[in-house]
Design a protein around this motif. Sequence first.
Motif, PDB file in Angstrom:
ATOM      1  N   LEU A  76      49.956  66.540  63.900  1.00  0.00           N
ATOM      2  CA  LEU A  76      48.700  66.315  64.616  1.00  0.00           C
ATOM      3  C   LEU A  76      47.582  67.180  64.049  1.00  0.00           C
ATOM      4  O   LEU A  76      46.437  66.744  63.938  1.00  0.00           O
ATOM      5  CB  LEU A  76      48.885  66.612  66.104  1.00  0.00           C
ATOM      6  N   THR A  77      47.917  68.418  63.684  1.00  0.00           N
ATOM      7  CA  THR A  77      46.913  69.329  63.125  1.00  0.00           C
ATOM      8  C   THR A  77      46.392  68.811  61.794  1.00  0.00           C
ATOM      9  O   THR A  77      45.182  68.816  61.533  1.00  0.00           O
ATOM     10  CB  THR A  77      47.485  70.744  62.961  1.00  0.00           C
ATOM     11  N   HIS A  78      47.307  68.364  60.920  1.00  0.00           N
ATOM     12  CA  HIS A  78      46.889  67.806  59.627  1.00  0.00           C
ATOM     13  C   HIS A  78      45.909  66.654  59.829  1.00  0.00           C
ATOM     14  O   HIS A  78      44.858  66.588  59.171  1.00  0.00           O
ATOM     15  CB  HIS A  78      48.112  67.307  58.848  1.00  0.00           C
ATOM     16  N   ILE A  79      46.262  65.740  60.740  1.00  0.00           N
ATOM     17  CA  ILE A  79      45.407  64.569  60.959  1.00  0.00           C
ATOM     18  C   ILE A  79      44.076  64.995  61.567  1.00  0.00           C
ATOM     19  O   ILE A  79      43.009  64.479  61.190  1.00  0.00           O
ATOM     20  CB  ILE A  79      46.116  63.545  61.866  1.00  0.00           C
ATOM     21  N   LYS A 206      44.277  76.251  61.005  1.00  0.00           N
ATOM     22  CA  LYS A 206      45.437  76.447  60.135  1.00  0.00           C
ATOM     23  C   LYS A 206      46.580  77.214  60.794  1.00  0.00           C
ATOM     24  O   LYS A 206      47.733  77.084  60.371  1.00  0.00           O
ATOM     25  CB  LYS A 206      45.018  77.141  58.829  1.00  0.00           C
ATOM     26  N   ARG A 207      46.296  77.990  61.852  1.00  0.00           N
ATOM     27  CA  ARG A 207      47.385  78.716  62.520  1.00  0.00           C
ATOM     28  C   ARG A 207      48.387  77.758  63.157  1.00  0.00           C
ATOM     29  O   ARG A 207      49.524  78.124  63.439  1.00  0.00           O
ATOM     30  CB  ARG A 207      46.827  79.679  63.577  1.00  0.00           C
ATOM     31  N   HIS A 208      47.968  76.507  63.378  1.00  0.00           N
ATOM     32  CA  HIS A 208      48.861  75.515  63.979  1.00  0.00           C
ATOM     33  C   HIS A 208      49.673  74.754  62.931  1.00  0.00           C
ATOM     34  O   HIS A 208      50.487  73.903  63.283  1.00  0.00           O
ATOM     35  CB  HIS A 208      48.053  74.514  64.807  1.00  0.00           C
ATOM     36  N   LEU A 209      49.452  75.040  61.664  1.00  0.00           N
ATOM     37  CA  LEU A 209      50.166  74.339  60.604  1.00  0.00           C
ATOM     38  C   LEU A 209      51.495  74.991  60.266  1.00  0.00           C
ATOM     39  O   LEU A 209      52.216  74.519  59.394  1.00  0.00           O
ATOM     40  CB  LEU A 209      49.287  74.272  59.344  1.00  0.00           C
ATOM     41  N   THR A 210      51.849  76.052  60.970  1.00  0.00           N
ATOM     42  CA  THR A 210      53.120  76.736  60.728  1.00  0.00           C
ATOM     43  C   THR A 210      54.174  76.379  61.760  1.00  0.00           C
ATOM     44  O   THR A 210      55.351  76.661  61.592  1.00  0.00           O
ATOM     45  CB  THR A 210      52.924  78.261  60.763  1.00  0.00           C
ATOM     46  N   GLY A 211      53.737  75.765  62.877  1.00  0.00           N
ATOM     47  CA  GLY A 211      54.667  75.440  63.957  1.00  0.00           C
ATOM     48  C   GLY A 211      55.065  76.645  64.794  1.00  0.00           C
ATOM     49  O   GLY A 211      55.995  76.586  65.591  1.00  0.00           O
ATOM     50  N   LYS A 212      54.323  77.754  64.660  1.00  0.00           N
ATOM     51  CA  LYS A 212      54.677  78.992  65.376  1.00  0.00           C
ATOM     52  C   LYS A 212      53.721  79.310  66.519  1.00  0.00           C
ATOM     53  O   LYS A 212      53.709  80.426  67.017  1.00  0.00           O
ATOM     54  CB  LYS A 212      54.704  80.166  64.388  1.00  0.00           C
ATOM     55  N   THR A 213      52.928  78.335  66.931  1.00  0.00           N
ATOM     56  CA  THR A 213      51.931  78.608  67.989  1.00  0.00           C
ATOM     57  C   THR A 213      52.256  77.869  69.289  1.00  0.00           C
ATOM     58  O   THR A 213      51.399  77.634  70.092  1.00  0.00           O
ATOM     59  CB  THR A 213      50.527  78.184  67.521  1.00  0.00           C
ATOM     60  N   MET A 214      53.526  77.545  69.466  1.00  0.00           N
ATOM     61  CA  MET A 214      53.909  76.727  70.614  1.00  0.00           C
ATOM     62  C   MET A 214      54.066  77.539  71.895  1.00  0.00           C
ATOM     63  O   MET A 214      54.114  76.983  72.981  1.00  0.00           O
ATOM     64  CB  MET A 214      55.220  75.978  70.316  1.00  0.00           C
ATOM     65  N   GLY A 215      54.209  78.835  71.804  1.00  0.00           N
ATOM     66  CA  GLY A 215      54.441  79.643  72.996  1.00  0.00           C
ATOM     67  C   GLY A 215      55.902  79.622  73.399  1.00  0.00           C
ATOM     68  O   GLY A 215      56.753  79.069  72.719  1.00  0.00           O
ATOM     69  N   ASP A 216      56.210  80.258  74.526  1.00  0.00           N
ATOM     70  CA  ASP A 216      57.596  80.349  74.982  1.00  0.00           C
ATOM     71  C   ASP A 216      58.025  79.078  75.704  1.00  0.00           C
ATOM     72  O   ASP A 216      57.204  78.393  76.265  1.00  0.00           O
ATOM     73  CB  ASP A 216      57.759  81.541  75.944  1.00  0.00           C
TER      74      ASP A 216
END
Length: 216
Positions: A76-79, A206-216
């Motif tokens: 989704l971030t890429h698009i 770009k911080r969302h392009l790593t998949g590490k910003t989803m939270g707990d």
Amino acid sequence: MNEEVDIYQHLKMRLISNGFEHGAKVRAEELRKDYGCSASTVREVLFRLSSVGLVDFQEQKGFRVPKRSPQKLIELTHIRVLLEGEGTAMSIRNGGVDWEARLTAAHHKLSHIEKRIHATDDPSELIEIWFASEKEFHQTLISACGSDTLKQMHGRIYAQFRQQLMVADRRFEFISENIRHHADILEAALSGDEQLTKQKIHDHLKRHLTGKTMGD
């Protein structure tokens, strides 16, 4: 028809702003009571929401909120980067002074809210207005692109993107970066530099392009 539109808009906001847990079953009977309407109206609204990716539907199993997915967030971030970058570049070419004024006003409101969030320990009362103002700023970026198709696609992707982040973003750990990023995007857009503006939009997301910003 107006009732259905109102329910659609309200339920859409609930779905992208933590009104339901990821993966939770969405029960038409409960929503019928919430909104004081018929079950058929609720089902029609849920089918509309499923058509834009905010609700999953399976025969015999009903409706559910989509699960959180790091891979889906990356896609989704890429698009979103592509649509928002190109849409803003087209707005720079076509928008003129009127677009620049609307963009500046949208940024002023968003910046004011984000600075208030940054200054408080409990931003809960500002969450809803932040969601609306953040959406307004990013929609205004592409508002003069001249393509209804691009704007519709961006709106759909933005809503799904926001839904994936509805837990993580409520913490506002990113707010100081957001203040700077939004100011950088505004400055680049007003300068008329299309490539720089695209870069600033990418930097913001770009911080969302790593998949590490989803939270707990």
